[in-house]
Design a protein around this motif. Structure first.
Motif, mmCIF file in Angstrom:
data_model
loop_
_atom_site.group_PDB
_atom_site.id
_atom_site.type_symbol
_atom_site.label_atom_id
_atom_site.label_comp_id
_atom_site.label_asym_id
_atom_site.label_seq_id
_atom_site.Cartn_x
_atom_site.Cartn_y
_atom_site.Cartn_z
ATOM 1 N N GLN A 26 32.328 100.387 33.733
ATOM 2 C CA GLN A 26 31.282 99.401 33.994
ATOM 3 C C GLN A 26 31.393 98.175 33.095
ATOM 4 O O GLN A 26 30.401 97.537 32.777
ATOM 5 N N SER A 27 32.610 97.839 32.705
ATOM 6 C CA SER A 27 32.810 96.664 31.868
ATOM 7 C C SER A 27 34.163 96.028 32.185
ATOM 8 O O SER A 27 35.207 96.651 31.990
ATOM 9 N N SER A 50 31.590 89.555 30.185
ATOM 10 C CA SER A 50 31.722 90.933 30.625
ATOM 11 C C SER A 50 30.891 91.127 31.882
ATOM 12 O O SER A 50 29.699 90.816 31.890
ATOM 13 N N ASP A 51 31.518 91.601 32.943
ATOM 14 C CA ASP A 51 30.814 91.908 34.181
ATOM 15 C C ASP A 51 30.760 93.405 34.376
ATOM 16 O O ASP A 51 31.633 94.141 33.901
ATOM 17 N N ARG A 52 29.727 93.891 35.105
ATOM 18 C CA ARG A 52 29.487 95.326 35.281
ATOM 19 C C ARG A 52 30.405 95.994 36.291
ATOM 20 O O ARG A 52 30.505 97.210 36.320
ATOM 21 N N SER A 53 31.038 95.208 37.151
ATOM 22 C CA SER A 53 31.912 95.794 38.161
ATOM 23 C C SER A 53 32.994 94.785 38.535
ATOM 24 O O SER A 53 32.864 93.583 38.267
#
Length: 124
Positions: A26-27, A50-53
């Motif tokens: 998730q990063s 940083s994006d979750r997906s």
């Protein structure tokens, strides 16, 4: 490198490729490659982006004009290492990506069609 500076350099053709790095499930971080050097992309406050997906990461890039032709790769660390002599090297896997919204539906050419047998069906 700040994201705004990256966009400017990419539009000017000074970025050779962009990596979306899978840090955890998730990063996802961004790393721009220019003149043989890789640099992490940061927001305007200087924090690493940083994006979750992977979908969120690609959406961030889709929202910026001028990045459509920039080579894009997903970079994942492999879960092991290679031993050479007495030194261990971590390995990574680099996969080409596109900014298409749904690569699976584009690849197979159908959306909403039921597939499978009577016992196990799925809708694409």
């Amino acid at each position: 490198m700040k994201f705004s500076k990256f966009v400017q350099l990419a539009r000017d053709g000074q970025i050779s490729e962009l990596h979306i790095e899978s840090v955890t499930s998730q990063s996802f971080h961004f790393r721009a490659v220019a003149e043989g050097y890789a640099v992490a992309l940061r927001d305007e406050q200087g924090r690493q982006i940083s994006d979750r997906s992977l979908g969120h990461a690609k959406q961030r890039l889709r929202n910026v004009r001028g990045l459509e032709k920039l080579p894009l790769y997903l970079v994942q660390q492999r879960s092991g290492s290679i031993m050479v002599g007495n030194t261990a090297y971590s390995t990574s896997h680099k996969t080409p990506l596109t900014l298409d919204a749904s690569p699976l539906s584009v690849a197979i050419g159908v959306v909403g069609e039921t597939v499978g047998t009577a016992d196990a069906q799925a809708t694409l």
